[in-house]
Design a protein around this motif. Structure first.
Motif: not given
Length: 243
Positions: A98-109, A111-115, A119-127
């Motif tokens: 699910s994280m890969v899908a978001v980053f891939d979509y943002h990069n293709a469009s 759109i800035p990542n991790m702003y 996104s901060w809390i989500g990535l922290t939870a994954v880590i």
């Protein structure tokens, strides 16, 4: 088990709320959004809410309460450890995809990542979830850690697991709200169009599922009873103690 029927009612309610949450997530992306795809477009982003609700919330919730199921108490604890670890591994894989899908979509469009806070809390939870899973394998599943270390880390392992689960739910609710605010323009989110009401109901279902799981996991009288030593082992221990 004490209050068996109450536990069973809560379990059925939790599973129903979790399963319906997954259905709502699928209906959301297929009926109100652009469906699912993997081409860098909006359909690829839609994998994110579907996989988060399915894996990071529903499957992780089941992994948390799997030890509490009384009909599994006759199974060996090692088997239950493998089931617990397997469910958490599935949840981890789905969360990463699910994280890969978001980053891939943002990069293709572009759109800035991790702003955002989401996104901060989500990535922290994954880590932290990946660290929790790694330490769980190393300390509790593999037969190398000393018994004293396992006993000392068990309360921390339980607390951190529940904390991560609650954090994931909080992050998902923020993500749902963020997506609706950005996506609904005419009519806007504040005007409560059908999609907003439907997805708000999804958020309520997620909260109900999380609350039921946390309640069942925090009741001490619903814990799996400690395994009894085999009779032969008990006999030899008695002899050793007598000597």
């Amino acid at each position: 088990m004490e209050d068996y029927w109450r536990f069973l009612a809560l379990l059925v309610s939790a599973l129903l709320a979790g399963f319906v949450s997954v259905i709502f997530a699928l209906v959301w992306v297929f009926h109100y959004r652009e469906g699912l795809s993997w081409d860098g477009g909006a359909g690829e982003f839609n994998w994110h809410p579907v996989l988060v609700v399915t894996g990071f919330i529903f499957v992780q919730g089941i992994a948390i309460i799997v030890y509490r199921l009384p009909w599994t108490w006759k199974c060996s604890k090692l088997l239950m450890k493998f089931i617990h670890a397997g469910l958490n591994t599935i949840a981890m894989i789905l969360a990463i995809v699910s994280m890969v899908a978001v980053f891939d979509y943002h990069n293709a469009s572009n759109i800035p990542n991790m702003y955002s806070l989401h996104s901060w809390i989500g990535l922290t939870a994954v880590i932290f979830y990946s660290l929790q899973l790694f330490l769980g394998f190393a300390v509790f599943l593999l037969p190398f850690a000393p018994v004293r270390l396992r006993a000392a880390l068990m309360p921390i392992h339980i607390y951190s697991g529940l904390l991560i689960f609650a954090t994931v739910i909080a992050s998902a609710l923020m993500g749902i709200t963020e997506k609706l605010i950005f996506s609904l323009q005419n009519p806007a989110y504040r005007e409560s169009p059908p999609e907003a009401i439907f997805v708000n109901c999804l958020g309520l279902l997620i909260v109900i599922f999380g609350a039921l799981v946390l309640w069942m996991a925090s009741r001490p009288h619903w814990r799996r009873p400690p395994e009894e030593l085999p009779k032969k082992c008990s006999f030899f221990l008695i002899l050793l103690a007598a000597n």
